[in-house]
Design a protein around this motif. Structure first.
Motif, PDB file in Angstrom:
ATOM      1  N   GLY A 230     -20.860   0.588  33.524  1.00 37.84           N
ATOM      2  CA  GLY A 230     -20.708   0.190  32.127  1.00 37.84           C
ATOM      3  C   GLY A 230     -20.475   1.390  31.235  1.00 37.84           C
ATOM      4  N   SER A 231     -19.763   2.378  31.765  1.00 39.47           N
ATOM      5  CA  SER A 231     -19.567   3.622  31.027  1.00 39.47           C
ATOM      6  C   SER A 231     -18.121   4.092  31.093  1.00 39.47           C
ATOM      7  CB  SER A 231     -20.473   4.724  31.609  1.00 39.47           C
ATOM      8  OG  SER A 231     -20.199   5.977  31.011  1.00 39.47           O
ATOM      9  N   SER A 232     -17.605   4.505  29.952  1.00 41.71           N
ATOM     10  CA  SER A 232     -16.321   5.206  29.890  1.00 41.71           C
ATOM     11  C   SER A 232     -16.643   6.693  29.887  1.00 41.71           C
ATOM     12  CB  SER A 232     -15.563   4.810  28.613  1.00 41.71           C
ATOM     13  OG  SER A 232     -14.413   5.604  28.451  1.00 41.71           O
ATOM     14  N   ASP A 233     -16.258   7.386  30.937  1.00 44.66           N
ATOM     15  CA  ASP A 233     -16.662   8.782  31.081  1.00 44.66           C
ATOM     16  C   ASP A 233     -15.554   9.597  31.742  1.00 44.66           C
ATOM     17  OD1 ASP A 233     -17.000   7.933  33.800  1.00 44.66           O
ATOM     18  OD2 ASP A 233     -19.044   7.323  33.332  1.00 44.66           O
ATOM     19  N   SER A 234     -15.925  10.727  32.337  1.00 45.99           N
ATOM     20  CA  SER A 234     -14.919  11.647  32.882  1.00 45.99           C
ATOM     21  C   SER A 234     -14.066  11.027  33.974  1.00 45.99           C
ATOM     22  CB  SER A 234     -15.597  12.922  33.414  1.00 45.99           C
ATOM     23  OG  SER A 234     -16.093  13.716  32.358  1.00 45.99           O
ATOM     24  N   ARG A 235     -14.535   9.959  34.590  1.00 53.33           N
ATOM     25  CA  ARG A 235     -13.712   9.264  35.585  1.00 53.33           C
ATOM     26  C   ARG A 235     -12.414   8.760  34.971  1.00 53.33           C
ATOM     27  NH1 ARG A 235     -18.146   4.915  37.380  1.00 53.33           N
ATOM     28  NH2 ARG A 235     -18.652   5.194  35.176  1.00 53.33           N
ATOM     29  N   TYR A 236     -12.480   8.402  33.696  1.00 54.66           N
ATOM     30  CA  TYR A 236     -11.370   7.701  33.054  1.00 54.66           C
ATOM     31  C   TYR A 236     -10.620   8.537  32.017  1.00 54.66           C
ATOM     32  CZ  TYR A 236     -13.475   3.741  35.394  1.00 54.66           C
ATOM     33  OH  TYR A 236     -13.979   2.897  36.354  1.00 54.66           O
ATOM     34  N   TRP A 237     -11.325   9.418  31.280  1.00 52.03           N
ATOM     35  CA  TRP A 237     -10.619  10.201  30.260  1.00 52.03           C
ATOM     36  C   TRP A 237     -10.663  11.709  30.495  1.00 52.03           C
ATOM     37  CZ3 TRP A 237     -14.691  12.916  28.857  1.00 52.03           C
ATOM     38  CH2 TRP A 237     -15.929  12.287  28.665  1.00 52.03           C
ATOM     39  N   GLY A 238     -11.245  12.129  31.599  1.00 56.37           N
ATOM     40  CA  GLY A 238     -11.104  13.521  31.982  1.00 56.37           C
ATOM     41  C   GLY A 238     -12.295  14.427  31.709  1.00 56.37           C
ATOM     42  N   PHE A 239     -12.035  15.711  31.743  1.00 60.54           N
ATOM     43  CA  PHE A 239     -13.069  16.737  31.679  1.00 60.54           C
ATOM     44  C   PHE A 239     -13.449  17.056  30.233  1.00 60.54           C
ATOM     45  CE2 PHE A 239     -10.245  17.470  35.325  1.00 60.54           C
ATOM     46  CZ  PHE A 239     -11.143  17.280  36.363  1.00 60.54           C
TER      47      PHE A 239
END
Length: 267
Positions: A230-239
């Protein structure tokens, strides 16, 4: 709204009026004459604004948790405090580091400016340091080829957007002797490939339906939310670039819905 910039403008305006009155205006007023309102109010507010500006810019800054991406560590509605100096002293507004101190460590909860829109503050857990290779496959995390220890710690449920319960599993994860809780929803896909953005150094990552592997470039960090599905994080928008770092979250100081959370340390 860029609150630090507004605060800086107020500080400069009230400070200039205070200085102007101290050096020139008060000497021209008749003895016993009252100060005009446009002098009295700025002079009264200047020391208060100065104290707030210094505390907020260099020591501690409050934040409110707006989403459930860090459940169960942080809940929606938590008001938290962020240590502004532990990762180095930075100039306010431009966020330029002027004094080096500590570097972020794996497992720490960090506030930073969202790389795609620096006007937005995000909070996530630091997982990968510069040079690390982070792998998340079949919902299991590895760093530099070494699986991260975790153990099942029961079930966990929470209300999503006030509409429905979400049922997940709660795990205790251990990175570099730092222990914290995460949530895994086994019913969710391993990876939402359609949600992966095009971001700087994306060539350092390989994605598939089962997960990803990313090598963290120098001067950057890799972050994940504790609510893994349930998180938008580095997996999706990067470093997260080092220049975007705001500080380290360390305490919950208020929650209107649950007063028992007041004073909780953030692990």
């Amino acid at each position: 709204m860029n609150f630090p910039l507004v605060l800086l403008i107020l500080l400069v305006v009230t400070g200039c009026i205070w200085l102007l009155d101290s050096l020139f205006l008060k000497h021209k007023r008749a003895a016993g004459a009252t100060e005009p309102w446009w002098v009295e109010y700025p002079k009264s507010f200047f020391p208060i604004i100065l104290i707030v500006f210094c505390l907020r810019s260099f020591l501690v800054e409050p934040f409110k948790i707006p989403s459930g991406s860090m459940i169960p560590t942080l809940l929606v509605g938590d008001f938290i405090l962020v240590n502004k100096f532990t990762y180095g002293i930075r100039l306010p507004v431009i966020n330029h580091k002027i004094i080096e101190m500590n570097q972020p460590k794996r497992g720490e909860v960090m506030v930073f400016r969202y790389p795609e829109d620096p006007s937005i503050d995000y909070i996530k857990r630091v997982i990968g340091l510069p040079g690390d290779t982070v792998t998340y496959r079949n919902k299991k995390l590895s760093i530099n080829g070494v699986p991260v220890e975790r153990e099942l710690n029961g079930d966990y449920k929470y209300i999503e957007s006030g509409l429905a319960y979400v049922y997940t599993q709660r795990f205790k994860e251990l990175i570099d002797d730092k222990s914290y809780s995460i949530l895994i929803n086994q019913e969710m896909p391993h990876m939402l490939l359609s949600s992966v953005h095009y971001f700087p150094f994306r060539e350092n990552c390989a994605f598939d339906m089962k997960g990803f592997t990313c090598k963290v470039p120098e001067g950057n960090y890799f972050t994940l939310g504790d609510n893994r599905d349930g998180s938008s994080d580095s997996r999706y928008w990067g470093f997260v670039p080092e220049k975007n770092i705001v500080g380290k979250a360390f305490m919950v100081w208020w929650n209107f819905s649950d007063l028992s959370r007041i004073g909780l340390s953030i692990n």
